[in-house]
Motif scaffolding. Sequence first.
Motif, mmCIF file in Angstrom:
data_model
loop_
_atom_site.group_PDB
_atom_site.id
_atom_site.type_symbol
_atom_site.label_atom_id
_atom_site.label_comp_id
_atom_site.label_asym_id
_atom_site.label_seq_id
_atom_site.Cartn_x
_atom_site.Cartn_y
_atom_site.Cartn_z
ATOM 1 N N ASN A 279 7.098 -9.547 -6.527
ATOM 2 C CA ASN A 279 7.027 -9.166 -5.129
ATOM 3 C C ASN A 279 5.771 -8.553 -4.889
ATOM 4 O O ASN A 279 5.528 -7.268 -4.974
ATOM 5 C CB ASN A 279 8.355 -8.024 -5.022
ATOM 6 N N ALA A 280 4.964 -9.352 -4.084
ATOM 7 C CA ALA A 280 3.708 -9.055 -3.718
ATOM 8 C C ALA A 280 3.575 -7.864 -2.560
ATOM 9 O O ALA A 280 2.913 -7.090 -2.518
ATOM 10 C CB ALA A 280 2.917 -10.060 -2.996
ATOM 11 N N GLU A 281 4.850 -7.893 -1.666
ATOM 12 C CA GLU A 281 4.981 -6.955 -0.683
ATOM 13 C C GLU A 281 5.037 -5.521 -1.375
ATOM 14 O O GLU A 281 4.835 -4.527 -0.851
ATOM 15 C CB GLU A 281 6.211 -7.276 0.133
ATOM 16 N N TYR A 282 5.947 -5.552 -2.387
ATOM 17 C CA TYR A 282 6.323 -4.168 -3.151
ATOM 18 C C TYR A 282 4.937 -3.568 -3.633
ATOM 19 O O TYR A 282 4.438 -2.541 -3.595
ATOM 20 C CB TYR A 282 7.478 -4.329 -4.112
ATOM 21 N N HIS A 283 4.115 -4.547 -4.479
ATOM 22 C CA HIS A 283 3.019 -4.004 -5.023
ATOM 23 C C HIS A 283 1.908 -3.574 -4.284
ATOM 24 O O HIS A 283 1.239 -2.707 -4.358
ATOM 25 C CB HIS A 283 2.548 -5.219 -6.103
ATOM 26 N N ALA A 284 1.946 -4.291 -3.030
ATOM 27 C CA ALA A 284 0.932 -3.746 -1.929
ATOM 28 C C ALA A 284 1.312 -2.467 -1.322
ATOM 29 O O ALA A 284 0.372 -1.511 -0.984
ATOM 30 C CB ALA A 284 0.770 -4.801 -0.849
ATOM 31 N N ALA A 285 2.545 -2.265 -1.051
ATOM 32 C CA ALA A 285 3.014 -0.939 -0.435
ATOM 33 C C ALA A 285 2.899 0.099 -1.672
ATOM 34 O O ALA A 285 2.391 1.365 -1.093
ATOM 35 C CB ALA A 285 4.613 -1.176 -0.091
ATOM 36 N N ARG A 286 3.045 0.009 -2.953
ATOM 37 C CA ARG A 286 3.041 0.862 -3.712
ATOM 38 C C ARG A 286 1.343 1.077 -3.871
ATOM 39 O O ARG A 286 1.215 2.382 -4.285
ATOM 40 C CB ARG A 286 3.499 0.202 -5.153
ATOM 41 N N GLU A 287 0.714 -0.090 -3.857
ATOM 42 C CA GLU A 287 -0.769 0.532 -3.960
ATOM 43 C C GLU A 287 -1.175 1.313 -2.721
ATOM 44 O O GLU A 287 -2.156 2.331 -2.990
ATOM 45 C CB GLU A 287 -1.696 -0.887 -3.939
ATOM 46 N N GLN A 288 -0.864 0.807 -1.485
ATOM 47 C CA GLN A 288 -1.253 1.654 -0.321
ATOM 48 C C GLN A 288 -0.623 3.093 -0.502
ATOM 49 O O GLN A 288 -1.369 4.171 -0.370
ATOM 50 C CB GLN A 288 -0.626 1.203 0.970
ATOM 51 N N GLN A 289 0.493 3.560 -1.110
ATOM 52 C CA GLN A 289 1.182 4.779 -1.504
ATOM 53 C C GLN A 289 0.263 5.640 -2.200
ATOM 54 O O GLN A 289 0.057 6.628 -2.010
ATOM 55 C CB GLN A 289 2.503 4.476 -1.954
ATOM 56 N N GLY B 246 -3.383 9.930 -2.935
ATOM 57 C CA GLY B 246 -4.700 10.232 -3.453
ATOM 58 C C GLY B 246 -5.332 11.090 -2.379
ATOM 59 O O GLY B 246 -5.994 12.126 -2.573
ATOM 60 N N ARG B 247 -5.546 10.456 -1.118
ATOM 61 C CA ARG B 247 -6.407 11.114 -0.166
ATOM 62 C C ARG B 247 -5.543 12.571 0.356
ATOM 63 O O ARG B 247 -6.165 13.294 0.722
ATOM 64 C CB ARG B 247 -6.198 9.951 1.201
ATOM 65 N N ILE B 248 -4.225 12.500 0.282
ATOM 66 C CA ILE B 248 -3.492 13.624 0.669
ATOM 67 C C ILE B 248 -3.898 14.786 -0.259
ATOM 68 O O ILE B 248 -4.466 16.137 0.369
ATOM 69 C CB ILE B 248 -2.101 13.682 0.872
ATOM 70 N N GLY B 249 -3.966 14.638 -1.335
ATOM 71 C CA GLY B 249 -4.584 15.406 -2.623
ATOM 72 C C GLY B 249 -5.830 15.935 -2.328
ATOM 73 O O GLY B 249 -6.216 17.052 -2.321
ATOM 74 N N GLU B 250 -6.796 15.014 -2.193
ATOM 75 C CA GLU B 250 -8.202 15.216 -1.835
ATOM 76 C C GLU B 250 -8.383 16.150 -0.677
ATOM 77 O O GLU B 250 -9.272 17.095 -0.940
ATOM 78 C CB GLU B 250 -8.828 14.014 -1.812
#
Length: 158
Positions: free
Chosen positions: A45-55, A60-64
């Motif tokens: 499921n490419a959509e799922y993997h792309a969404a997980r990568e974006q998440q 990471g940016r929120i933590g930074e």
Amino acid sequence: MSRPPVTKAGYERLRGELDRLKSEDRPRIIAAIAEARAHGDLKENAEYHAAREQQSFIEGRIGELEGALSNAEVIDVTKLSAGQRVVFGATVDLEDEDSGDAVTYQIVGDLEADIKKRLIAVSSPIARALIGKSAGESFEFTAPNGAKHYEIIGVRYV
């Protein structure tokens, strides 16, 4: 350990980005993951993997941002009274002594530096060369493409 400086305007910009990530982007990605999960097999499921990568990127940016903003020393540059001397937060009008081109930079903290917006980090070579100088002075610094010579036309704190 010293606290990294950040201008008040830069702090507000970064705080706005953090708020947007938490209130808009995070819920949108969670919904996209849920929708992609509903499509079935997660292995292909490419959509799922792309969404997980974006998440992962957003988290990471929120933590930074949370870490950086909690440690930052906020400086209101409008209240600085350095006159025509260049210090952190100064907006400096420069003229390239070789080409005659004019350019304006603001010296800001490393967290908020953005060359496209003419916000240069206080740790950059040009900012280090500028600190302590005054309007009317010339200076030289080494840029990646060689030595540059500038004259300080004006200094202001806005």
